[in-house]
Design a protein around this motif. Structure first.
Motif, PDB file in Angstrom:
ATOM      1  N   GLY A 227      47.959  27.225 -31.636  1.00 27.75           N
ATOM      2  CA  GLY A 227      47.389  25.918 -31.928  1.00 27.75           C
ATOM      3  C   GLY A 227      48.085  24.811 -31.182  1.00 27.75           C
ATOM      4  N   VAL A 228      48.593  25.147 -29.992  1.00 31.29           N
ATOM      5  CA  VAL A 228      49.448  24.166 -29.310  1.00 31.29           C
ATOM      6  C   VAL A 228      48.711  22.870 -29.017  1.00 31.29           C
ATOM      7  N   ASP A 229      47.411  22.935 -28.750  1.00 28.09           N
ATOM      8  CA  ASP A 229      46.739  21.652 -28.483  1.00 28.09           C
ATOM      9  C   ASP A 229      46.613  20.791 -29.731  1.00 28.09           C
ATOM     10  N   VAL A 230      46.492  21.468 -30.873  1.00 27.73           N
ATOM     11  CA  VAL A 230      46.442  20.696 -32.105  1.00 27.73           C
ATOM     12  C   VAL A 230      47.812  20.064 -32.365  1.00 27.73           C
ATOM     13  N   VAL A 231      48.857  20.879 -32.195  1.00 27.95           N
ATOM     14  CA  VAL A 231      50.208  20.360 -32.406  1.00 27.95           C
ATOM     15  C   VAL A 231      50.451  19.170 -31.481  1.00 27.95           C
ATOM     16  N   ARG A 232      50.072  19.333 -30.220  1.00 23.29           N
ATOM     17  CA  ARG A 232      50.306  18.258 -29.261  1.00 23.29           C
ATOM     18  C   ARG A 232      49.475  17.030 -29.555  1.00 23.29           C
ATOM     19  N   SER A 233      48.220  17.261 -29.902  1.00 26.74           N
ATOM     20  CA  SER A 233      47.385  16.085 -30.053  1.00 26.74           C
ATOM     21  C   SER A 233      47.795  15.269 -31.282  1.00 26.74           C
ATOM     22  N   PHE A 234      48.478  15.906 -32.228  1.00 33.04           N
ATOM     23  CA  PHE A 234      48.985  15.117 -33.356  1.00 33.04           C
ATOM     24  C   PHE A 234      50.453  14.765 -33.161  1.00 33.04           C
ATOM     25  N   ASP A 235      50.979  15.104 -31.980  1.00 32.50           N
ATOM     26  CA  ASP A 235      52.360  14.780 -31.644  1.00 32.50           C
ATOM     27  C   ASP A 235      53.327  15.298 -32.712  1.00 32.50           C
ATOM     28  N   ASN A 236      53.169  16.555 -33.062  1.00 28.25           N
ATOM     29  CA  ASN A 236      53.926  17.103 -34.191  1.00 28.25           C
ATOM     30  C   ASN A 236      54.954  18.154 -33.806  1.00 28.25           C
ATOM     31  N   HIS A 237      55.446  18.106 -32.583  1.00 21.92           N
ATOM     32  CA  HIS A 237      56.402  19.113 -32.128  1.00 21.92           C
ATOM     33  C   HIS A 237      57.614  19.250 -33.031  1.00 21.92           C
ATOM     34  N   ASP A 238      58.176  18.083 -33.351  1.00 25.91           N
ATOM     35  CA  ASP A 238      59.431  18.105 -34.097  1.00 25.91           C
ATOM     36  C   ASP A 238      59.274  18.820 -35.429  1.00 25.91           C
TER      37      ASP A 238
ATOM     38  N   MET B  88      52.081  28.431 -33.809  1.00 24.86           N
ATOM     39  CA  MET B  88      52.314  27.222 -33.021  1.00 24.86           C
ATOM     40  C   MET B  88      51.749  27.362 -31.604  1.00 24.86           C
ATOM     41  N   PHE B  89      51.916  28.552 -31.012  1.00 27.22           N
ATOM     42  CA  PHE B  89      51.446  28.696 -29.643  1.00 27.22           C
ATOM     43  C   PHE B  89      49.921  28.786 -29.574  1.00 27.22           C
TER      44      PHE B  89
ATOM     45  N   GLU C 287      57.144  21.202 -36.105  1.00 26.78           N
ATOM     46  CA  GLU C 287      57.043  22.646 -35.878  1.00 26.78           C
ATOM     47  C   GLU C 287      58.402  23.250 -35.565  1.00 26.78           C
TER      48      GLU C 287
END
Lengths: 642, 674
Positions: A257-268, A254-255, A270
């Motif tokens: 690929g944090v920009d990928v996670v953020r850009s798809f707004d997928n925090h929850d 997660m850390f 993860e």
């Protein structure tokens, strides 16, 4: 500057001993491998065990003597002075000085002296035991780690395709540590405990045989139950370790690929993933705690101690013992054993963990490799044609054919270009030529000799591959280039770097080719890395060169240097290049066009551009500078691709 | 070399100086402890009772002995004593087990809570914080530090009971006989001195051993990662030999550790037995003058053990407690770290009426005054494709991948989509509208299918097939062993960089964003595949605003507008033809960097080239160097390989760029060509 194929001659190998099969044959099973520590260093362990025996005896004896001495004190106190005088011949003068002699009778002094001697002996022998045992176990750890690495390293790529290298690494480092911990301290402590039990039993026997018998049986029972208990805890501990590994890989992922996670707004999503594993971990931790909470084998030793207490009292009341000292000795010994309650379960769990880990390690070592070395390796003339004859290939352990019925023949000295879309099987062909894998069906022949009949190290000393994603070691530039041939002279390395167009760059560095690259040193650009790899390949001077050059450089200078370097590398040898560089395609003697694992067409650029619609389609889709008209023939053909 | 989990990190930790006082740390811990106040009170009470029991038990035995020596026939009293002894021991065992059980439950739950909070906090913390820290380091916070904290909590319960046992034993010893009490006390300095000396040496040796362990681990990691290279050059034996030497070194240090340990346990045992003898001997003297019952001597001997051993245990626990506090300190660091940009309270949804993107006087610095973008203004009209060109470090990635996506906020000026400033818009609605394909293809562990579905969970498998077919990805995906259900391991080690990248492109295309940012999104693809992907993109994103950081001629020529950045400034803006006409920076770039990408012979000789410098072409991706493995678990490797050069490195680079004056270099080359 270029050496011809003839001057180069053939490379042969005296194939080193096959470490993998030697070790696998030697130990056969994981159990044997685990216990091999003792057979590796039998004398050291024997000596350590003897020392342990002596120290255990001395310790136990010291404890037993507490009761003896107290018995003496009690007896002396109860003796009347006159009786005392009649029993002991003592110095009259001493009596007049005080009553001190009443207590310090010769047998008291003797007992105390013996106690001191026992303590000293115990101290020395225990120290020696720990040192020798620990040292030997670290040797075992060192040797087993080395064996593990050498065996695993020897597996073919089929093994590395399916095993995460992070896991292998963690096993080689941490799980071997666990195996060592089974030896030291676990087995050493358990051996000490068993010896304590045996010696205690023997001593108890001398005091009171009934207690000796009861005690022996109850502690044997205790050990057996404790072992089963350890067997229950062991798996949970393993699970905890795996869970922790999962947690760390989830968070690491997660850390990274944090920009990928953020850009798809997928925090929850993860966080939920993490939460699940974290809860699992917490649950296992709780279970482990619950198991160790009511460690009921301890009850056995409590009952035994209380029983001995009652029986001792009873024996004194009915006059079975002539001294209260006996009871005290028995009690001291038993209370001492009660202390082992803390240790035995922990050590048993450690031993279990060591056994389990050694099995896991062994399973990796005992990989059934689909790639086998020939029994009688033969050699071939690498300056002859390379032939693929109806080759089918599926990666080991999979069904899907990635090469189907591939046949071609490459004449010696030819420059061959391999072209095709992603997944067409180009890189697979290169891997087969390096004998990283064996063809599933069909033959690959050099000079009529099937490469399956050649030793892998012989094949690889004649074939060199420059990969697309270049791997360099975090070492000096020189070491990286000399990786191809550690014996190379400075002059040879110099020539290789010059031919690879990397020499001026290396010279511009303050430390020259002694510059460390990688995380601890300088960071190189993609083009520089590629040329270092080319220098490395030049130094290995192969008969057959494999080059994966799928992506081309962006800026003109890099491009230019690379072209020169590649030209030098391909000079005077057979080369197979995976490429989409038009210059390379046009100048190639032969182009092999691949599609979905099959050969579509083989021929020169001018032939293919005329007859092959797939090739025309591809050429159309390559970047073409304005004014170039290499593919002009194809302009009229539209939709050539089916 | 020492980051990531495991020995390397632990080594750093040894040098660790806490930034906060113990009081503050315990204060922050209180937040979690508070929720468990009941079980904690229970555990502490149990500990007190248990400690008392372990002191009382020897006293009971001593009492029994006293009775025996005086009146060996008091049977009923003796039975009573036996029963008391038995029930006390059993009761102690039950209490201890109960407390272990309560603690296990509590500890597990608390650990989970800390971990969860920490992870959540990290997930939503500032991008630059995450980018600057190595991912391995952050992971260590979440796994190792929390674990250490939990161990510390468990230990502190043990500390309470140990202290009680020490105090209780000592009080009773003094009550029994002050001389024996004093003798016992005399052993304490010995024990402490030894613990001190040992810990002094142990620290050094442990550090050295850990470092050696780290080196072995690093070597092994590298050997495993580079296994294909080792095999193709037949260098396995050499690697094994190198490892053997390091392995031997590690053994040598471990042996020193063994040598040290050799003193610890035997000496403690010898000391405690020496204490026995001293007490027995002293009892003799005491007896002559005052007289002391035998049972009391026996009690004293047992109690001297309950006194000495907890003392040693405590001295071994304190370093662990200290490191738990250190872990707490690092954990608080994270709790106090700058959070990610928060939505405004009145943040609105992004309206989908107007996709014009306005950059108005945008200025941005990652740190302080080092501006990487200065006064950038232009407007991308809805549906236009805007290409951005410029040298590495010109600020291309920052402008589009970091600012437009609002991973960072601009320092000056504003970015507007339609009429809305992106700072007034909910981040989730902004990010749903913008699709980003990053330079570094990043894949998650999971199947190829899951990876493509990542941005559009509601899409069907059919949609994935369709998208993949359009960008020509289906050919290689279907060639994988399990096709779309092939599991991606280690971030896709079996896939080539190009294959990884094409999956990330499919992922973004499936998510179907209104505005697209392609940051060299196809740079890892081979030219043929790239042209197919770009053709598909053109078709799929027709009419959407698209920003492309370009590296190939074909892309630029397709663009409606071209933004030329240099050292953070907008230098030129216009269509290809306009800019060529202008004959400025773009024309230069075009002629030297892009035009040759086909077959074209390069009419330059190798001798015409200026010597390369180390920063001629900065690495997009730091070289993959394995980090050291930690305690168990997959993906410990690559723990330290960050995604891109860090801020400092970047800024350093920008500074050097200014010095070297790239522009001159290019001009010079052009002259030579001309």
């Amino acid at each position: 500057m270029a050496t011809t194929t003839h001057e180069k001659g053939q490379k042969t190998n005296n194939y080193g001993i096959d470490i993998r099969s030697t070790i696998l044959k030697k130990y056969k099973t994981s159990r044997k491998w685990f216990w091999s520590g003792f057979t590796r260093f039998p004398l050291r362990y024997l000596l350590a065990a003897i020392l342990l025996g002596v120290s255990t005896f001395s310790t136990t004896k010291t404890l037993a003597m507490v009761g003896d001495v107290l018995g003496i004190i009690q007896r002396n106190l109860s003796l009347k002075l006159t009786e005392f005088l009649s029993v002991n011949v003592v110095d009259i003068a001493a009596i007049s000085e005080g009553s001190s002699l009443i207590l310090f009778t010769p047998d008291f002094t003797r007992a105390i002296t013996w106690m001191i001697i026992y303590v000293l002996v115990a101290w020395i022998t225990l120290s020696a035991n720990i040192y020798i045992w620990a040292d030997t176990s670290f040797r075992v750890q060192r040797d087993m780690r080395q064996e593990f690495y050498e065996v695993v390293q020897d597996h073919s790529m089929a093994f590395f395709d399916v095993n995460d290298s992070g896991v292998i690494l963690s096993m080689g480092m941490n799980e071997i540590n666990q195996v060592r911990m089974a030896y030291h301290p676990a087995i050493r402590n358990l051996l000490g405990s068993v010896m304590t039990i045996i010696i205690t039993t023997a001593l108890l026997w001398t005091y009171d045989w009934i207690i000796g018998v009861v005690f022996l049986f109850s502690f044997l029972l205790y050990l057996i139950i404790a072992w089963f208990y350890a067997a229950k805890v062991g798996p949970i501990r393993q699970k905890l370790a795996t869970d922790l590994g999962k947690l760390s890989s989830i968070s690491q992922e997660m850390f990274k690929g944090v920009d990928v996670v953020r850009s798809f707004d997928n925090h929850d999503k993860e966080i939920a993933k993490f939460n699940e594993v974290s809860l699992e971990y917490a649950d296992d931790m709780r279970r482990e705690g619950y198991l160790s909470a009511f460690y009921w084998p301890a009850v056995i030793s409590i009952v035994v101690t209380a029983g001995a207490f009652a029986f001792g009292i009873y024996s004194i009341v009915i006059g079975r013992y002539n001294s209260i000292g006996i009871m005290l000795s028995i009690l001291t010994l038993l209370l001492n054993l009660n202390r082992q309650n803390f240790m035995i379960p922990q050590r048993l769990i450690m031993l279990q963990a060591g056994l389990q880990n050694s099995t896991r390690l062994w399973n990796l070592m005992d990989f059934k490799d689909p790639l086998k070395q020939p029994n009688n390796p033969i050699e071939g003339d690498w300056n002859r044609a390379v032939v693929f004859d109806k080759v089918n290939f599926a990666y080991p352990g999979t069904e899907k054919l990635v090469l189907r019925d591939v046949s071609f023949s490459i004449p010696s000295g030819a420059r061959v270009a391999l072209i095709g879309g992603p997944g067409s099987g180009k890189s697979t062909i290169l891997k087969l030529l390096l004998r990283l894998y064996d063809a599933s069906e069909g033959d690959i022949k050099i000079d009529g000799t099937n490469i399956k009949d050649m030793h892998t190290s012989y094949v690889r000393s004649n074939v060199t591959m420059v990969e697309q994603d270049i791997f360099l070691f975090s070492d000096t530039i020189r070491a990286n280039i000399a990786f191809a041939r550690p014996t190379a002279t400075d002059e040879e390395i110099r020539i290789a770097t010059e031919r690879a167009q990397i020499a001026p760059f290396i010279d511009s560095l303050r430390e020259g080719n002694q510059t460390t690259i990688g995380e601890r040193g300088v960071t190189l650009s993609g083009g520089q890395r590629q040329r270092i790899a080319i220098a490395r390949a030049l130094l290995s001077n192969p008969s057959l060169l494999l080059l994966d050059d799928s992506t081309s450089a962006v800026d003109i200078k890099t491009e230019l240097r690379l072209r020169y370097a590649m030209e030098e590398l391909m000079k005077g040898r057979t080369s197979i290049v995976v490429t989409q560089r038009l210059t390379t395609l046009v100048s190639a003697d032969l182009i092999i066009l691949m599609k979905r694992g099959e050969v579509v067409d083989i021929g020169s650029h001018s032939e293919l551009i005329k007859r092959c619609s797939d090739y025309q389609f591809m050429c159309q889709h390559l970047p073409i500078a304005e004014g170039d008209n290499v593919c002009s023939d194809t302009v009229s053909i539209e939709g050539g691709r089916d | 070399m020492s980051h990531g989990r495991g020995p390397g990190r632990a080594f750093e930790q040894d040098k660790y100086d806490r930034a906060r006082s113990t009081k503050i740390l315990l204060g922050s811990l209180w937040k979690y402890i508070r929720r468990y106040i009941k079980p904690i009170i229970l555990v502490v009470s149990i500990s007190i009772v248990y400690s008392l029991l372990s002191v009382i038990n020897p006293i009971v035995i001593g009492g029994g002995i006293n009775v025996l020596t005086e009146s060996p026939s008091a049977t009923s009293l003796l039975i009573g004593l036996t029963i008391t002894f038995f029930s006390l021991t059993l009761f102690g065992w039950i209490l201890n087990s109960l407390s272990t059980r309560i603690q296990a439950k509590m500890n597990a739950k608390m650990l989970h809570e800390v971990r969860y909070d920490l992870y959540e906090k990290l997930s939503y913390s500032d991008m630059s914080y995450l980018k600057n820290e190595q991912s391995g380091n952050i992971t260590a916070r979440v796994t190792a530090d929390t674990g250490e904290l939990a161990t510390g909590l468990l230990l502190s319960a043990a500390v309470i009971s140990q202290v009680l046992v020490i105090v209780g034993s000592f009080v009773w010893l003094m009550v029994t006989n002050w001389i024996i009490g004093v003798i016992t006390l005399a052993a304490v300095p010995f024990a402490f001195l030894m613990a001190k000396i040992l810990s002094f040496f142990a620290r050094k040796i442990v550090l050295r051993t850990r470092r050696a362990f780290g080196v072995v681990s690093g070597k092994m990691a590298e050997g495993l990662e580079g296994i294909a290279v080792a095999k193709s050059f037949n260098r396995e034996e050499e690697l094994a030999t190198e490892l053997r030497e390091l392995n031997y070194q590690h053994y040598k240090y471990s042996r020193q550790f063994g040598f040290l340990m050799m003193f610890m346990h035997p000496t403690m045992t010898a000391l405690s037995y020496g204490l026995f003898i001293a007490i027995i001997y002293a009892s003799g003297w005491i007896n002559q003058t005052t007289g002391i019952p035998l049972g009391d001597i026996y009690t004293a001997i047992q109690l001297s053990q309950s006194f000495l051993f907890p003392m040693v245990m405590l001295s071994m626990m304190f370093p662990q407690l200290e490191s738990a506090l250190g872990a707490m300190d690092r954990i608080i660091d994270i709790f106090e770290a700058k959070p990610a940009i928060a939505d405004k309270i009145d943040a609105a949804e992004l309206q989908d009426v107007d996709d014009n993107v306005h950059f108005e006087n945008v200025g941005f610095a990652y740190i302080d005054d080092t501006y990487v973008l200065k006064d950038v203004s232009f407007t991308a009209k809805a549906g236009e494709m805007v290409a951005c060109v410029g040298h590495t470090g010109a600020g291309k990635t920052t402008l589009f991948s970091s600012l437009l996506t609002r991973f960072y906020d601009v320092n000056e000026g504003s970015i507007k989509i339609g009429t809305q400033d992106i700072r007034d818009v909910k981040q989730s609605s902004l990010r749903n509208a913008i699709g980003l394909v990053t330079q570094e293809p990043f894949l998650f562990n999971g199947t190829v299918m899951e990876n493509i579905l990542y941005g559009a969970p509601s899409a069907t498998r059919e949609d994935v097939y369709t998208i993949s077919k359009r960008i020509n990805a289906d050919e290689f995906i279907e060639a994988l062993p399990q096709g779309y259900d092939t599991i991606v391991v280690e971030g896709g080690k079996k896939l080539s960089a190009g294959q990884r990248q094409i999956i990330t492109v499919a992922r973004t295309m499936l998510a179907d964003p209104r505005i697209l940012v392609l940051d060299e999104a196809t740079s890892r693809l081979d030219a043929y595949t790239e042209s197919l992907v770009q053709a598909a993109q053109r078709e799929l994103f027709k009419g959407r605003t698209t920003f492309v950081i370009a590296h190939r001629l074909s892309t630029i020529k397709d663009a409606d507008r071209i933004v030329v950045l240099e050292q953070g400034k907008l230098m030129e803006f216009g269509s290809h033809d306009e800019l060529m006409e202008l004959d400025g920076i773009y024309a230069d770039l075009y002629n030297t960097y892009y035009v040759h990408q086909g077959l074209g012979d390069i009419d330059l000789s190798i001798d015409d080239l200026d010597p390369e410098t180390i920063d001629e072409e900065i690495q997009k991706k730091p070289m993959k160097v394995p980090t050291h493995a930690g305690a168990g678990g997959p993906s410990v490797m690559g723990g330290g390989t960050g995604g891109r050069p860090d801020k400092k490195q970047m800024n350093q680079h920008f500074k050097e760029k200014k010095k070297t004056g790239k522009k001159d270099e290019v001009k010079q080359m052009k002259k030579k060509r001309g």
